[in-house]
Design a protein around this motif. Sequence first.
Motif, PDB file in Angstrom:
ATOM      1  N   HIS A  95      11.531  19.391  18.294  1.00 24.93           N
ATOM      2  CA  HIS A  95      10.486  19.963  19.157  1.00 24.93           C
ATOM      3  C   HIS A  95      10.409  21.484  19.079  1.00 24.93           C
ATOM      4  N   ASN A  96      11.572  22.157  19.164  1.00 28.10           N
ATOM      5  CA  ASN A  96      11.482  23.619  19.208  1.00 28.10           C
ATOM      6  C   ASN A  96      11.264  24.246  17.828  1.00 28.10           C
ATOM      7  N   SER A 141       6.933  22.950  17.408  1.00 26.97           N
ATOM      8  CA  SER A 141       5.981  23.561  18.342  1.00 26.97           C
ATOM      9  C   SER A 141       5.783  25.056  18.100  1.00 26.97           C
ATOM     10  N   GLU A 164       6.602  35.077  15.357  1.00 27.53           N
ATOM     11  CA  GLU A 164       6.819  33.959  16.273  1.00 27.53           C
ATOM     12  C   GLU A 164       6.266  34.343  17.642  1.00 27.53           C
ATOM     13  N   LYS A 181       5.470  33.816  21.484  1.00 26.89           N
ATOM     14  CA  LYS A 181       6.188  33.134  22.560  1.00 26.89           C
ATOM     15  C   LYS A 181       5.268  32.892  23.747  1.00 26.89           C
ATOM     16  N   ILE A 182       5.581  31.878  24.532  1.00 24.47           N
ATOM     17  CA  ILE A 182       4.917  31.668  25.819  1.00 24.47           C
ATOM     18  C   ILE A 182       6.020  31.513  26.857  1.00 24.47           C
ATOM     19  N   ARG A 219       7.581  29.135  29.515  1.00 24.30           N
ATOM     20  CA  ARG A 219       7.513  27.675  29.671  1.00 24.30           C
ATOM     21  C   ARG A 219       8.220  27.223  30.929  1.00 24.30           C
ATOM     22  N   ASN A 267       9.114  23.403  33.144  1.00 24.85           N
ATOM     23  CA  ASN A 267       8.978  21.961  33.291  1.00 24.85           C
ATOM     24  C   ASN A 267       9.349  21.574  34.718  1.00 24.85           C
ATOM     25  N   THR A 302       7.358  14.643  33.652  1.00 23.60           N
ATOM     26  CA  THR A 302       7.507  16.070  33.902  1.00 23.60           C
ATOM     27  C   THR A 302       6.166  16.753  33.703  1.00 23.60           C
ATOM     28  N   PHE A 343       4.563  19.915  32.349  1.00 24.39           N
ATOM     29  CA  PHE A 343       4.854  21.071  31.509  1.00 24.39           C
ATOM     30  C   PHE A 343       3.820  22.141  31.812  1.00 24.39           C
ATOM     31  N   THR A 390      -0.970  28.891  22.920  1.00 26.70           N
ATOM     32  CA  THR A 390      -0.643  27.562  23.460  1.00 26.70           C
ATOM     33  C   THR A 390      -1.353  26.472  22.659  1.00 26.70           C
ATOM     34  N   MET A 399       0.351  25.844  19.426  1.00 25.76           N
ATOM     35  CA  MET A 399       1.580  25.070  19.650  1.00 25.76           C
ATOM     36  C   MET A 399       1.269  23.585  19.811  1.00 25.76           C
ATOM     37  N   LEU A 400       0.249  23.289  20.616  1.00 22.92           N
ATOM     38  CA  LEU A 400      -0.126  21.881  20.826  1.00 22.92           C
ATOM     39  C   LEU A 400      -0.596  21.252  19.520  1.00 22.92           C
ATOM     40  N   MET A 445       2.409  20.503  17.427  1.00 21.47           N
ATOM     41  CA  MET A 445       3.172  19.347  17.914  1.00 21.47           C
ATOM     42  C   MET A 445       2.545  18.033  17.440  1.00 21.47           C
ATOM     43  N   LEU A 486       9.512  15.106  20.147  1.00 23.38           N
ATOM     44  CA  LEU A 486       9.357  14.934  21.599  1.00 23.38           C
ATOM     45  C   LEU A 486       8.384  13.803  21.919  1.00 23.38           C
TER      46      LEU A 486
HETATM   47  C1  HEM Z   1       7.377  17.331  28.696  1.00 18.36           C
HETATM   48  C2  HEM Z   1       7.123  18.265  27.837  1.00 18.36           C
HETATM   49  C3  HEM Z   1       8.158  19.219  27.271  1.00 18.36           C
HETATM   50  C4  HEM Z   1       9.511  19.246  27.382  1.00 18.36           C
HETATM   51  C5  HEM Z   1      10.420  18.310  28.157  1.00 18.36           C
HETATM   52  C6  HEM Z   1       9.970  20.367  26.601  1.00 18.36           C
HETATM   53  C7  HEM Z   1      11.296  20.746  26.445  1.00 18.36           C
HETATM   54  C8  HEM Z   1      11.740  21.757  25.638  1.00 18.36           C
HETATM   55  C9  HEM Z   1      13.127  22.080  25.362  1.00 18.36           C
HETATM   56  C10 HEM Z   1      14.322  21.359  25.981  1.00 18.36           C
HETATM   57  C11 HEM Z   1      13.150  23.121  24.511  1.00 18.36           C
HETATM   58  C12 HEM Z   1      14.401  23.806  23.926  1.00 18.36           C
HETATM   59  C13 HEM Z   1      14.760  24.988  24.780  1.00 18.36           C
HETATM   60  C14 HEM Z   1      15.968  25.734  24.218  1.00 18.36           C
HETATM   61  O1  HEM Z   1      16.257  25.635  23.012  1.00 18.36           O
HETATM   62  O2  HEM Z   1      16.603  26.461  24.998  1.00 18.36           O
HETATM   63  C15 HEM Z   1      11.786  23.467  24.220  1.00 18.36           C
HETATM   64  C16 HEM Z   1      11.406  24.480  23.383  1.00 18.36           C
HETATM   65  C17 HEM Z   1      10.109  24.842  23.147  1.00 18.36           C
HETATM   66  N1  HEM Z   1       8.987  24.255  23.670  1.00 18.36           N
HETATM   67 FE1  HEM Z   1       8.930  22.611  24.831  1.00 18.36          FE
HETATM   68  N2  HEM Z   1       8.894  20.990  26.038  1.00 18.36           N
HETATM   69  C18 HEM Z   1       7.771  20.311  26.439  1.00 18.36           C
HETATM   70  C19 HEM Z   1       6.476  20.580  26.096  1.00 18.36           C
HETATM   71  C20 HEM Z   1       6.073  21.672  25.357  1.00 18.36           C
HETATM   72  C21 HEM Z   1       4.704  22.014  25.059  1.00 18.36           C
HETATM   73  C22 HEM Z   1       3.485  21.191  25.518  1.00 18.36           C
HETATM   74  C23 HEM Z   1       4.744  23.166  24.343  1.00 18.36           C
HETATM   75  C24 HEM Z   1       3.610  23.979  23.764  1.00 18.36           C
HETATM   76  C25 HEM Z   1       2.415  24.072  24.335  1.00 18.36           C
HETATM   77  C26 HEM Z   1       6.134  23.538  24.167  1.00 18.36           C
HETATM   78  C27 HEM Z   1       6.578  24.633  23.478  1.00 18.36           C
HETATM   79  C28 HEM Z   1       7.896  24.922  23.202  1.00 18.36           C
HETATM   80  C29 HEM Z   1       8.333  26.009  22.348  1.00 18.36           C
HETATM   81  C30 HEM Z   1       7.426  27.015  21.619  1.00 18.36           C
HETATM   82  C31 HEM Z   1       9.714  25.961  22.301  1.00 18.36           C
HETATM   83  C32 HEM Z   1      10.643  26.884  21.495  1.00 18.36           C
HETATM   84  C33 HEM Z   1      10.944  28.113  22.332  1.00 18.36           C
HETATM   85  C34 HEM Z   1      11.829  29.114  21.588  1.00 18.36           C
HETATM   86  O3  HEM Z   1      12.666  28.721  20.776  1.00 18.36           O
HETATM   87  O4  HEM Z   1      11.685  30.307  21.888  1.00 18.36           O
HETATM   88  N3  HEM Z   1       6.911  22.612  24.798  1.00 18.36           N
HETATM   89  N4  HEM Z   1      10.950  22.627  24.917  1.00 18.36           N
END
Ligand code: HEM
Length: 101
Positions: A11-12, A15, A23, A25-26, A28, A30, A43, A45, A55, A58-59, A62, A69
Amino acid sequence: MDDDEKLPNAHNIASQDNEDDIEHKIVRMNVPYAQPGHGIVGTYFIGYARHFTVTQRMLNNMFSQSDRLLDFSTPITGSAFFIPSRRLLERIAEGDYFPEA
Ligand code: HEM
């Protein structure tokens, strides 16, 4: 783990918005919710960004890259909201943003 050790659809990784080799950033959040008696868990988001295009990319990433994810969660709905800055609110209140109104 370093990014290059992860699967490309982690996921990370999937996305990430790396438009123009930067890179983006937004912020985030949950918020989990549940109605255990009805078998409902999930959840909300929330992603805050200065530009919605980040954003949106990113979507798109994904869904086009089969983000892992999505093997464990089902997107139900989504909305976009515009939050005006304090300065914009001040300009509207001062009447100089919509001068014709
Ligand atoms: C239920 C939905 C989601 C869950 C449970 C979730 C959960 C997570 C988790 C656990 C991480 C890793 C955080 C870390 O490494 O410390 C992450 C990273 C990330 N998520 Fe999500 N996410 C969700 C939806 C989304 C959506 C919809 C987007 C974009 C619109 C998104 C964008 C990102 C990005 C860009 C990262 C990487 C951040 C970085 O490394 O700086 N996520 N997410």
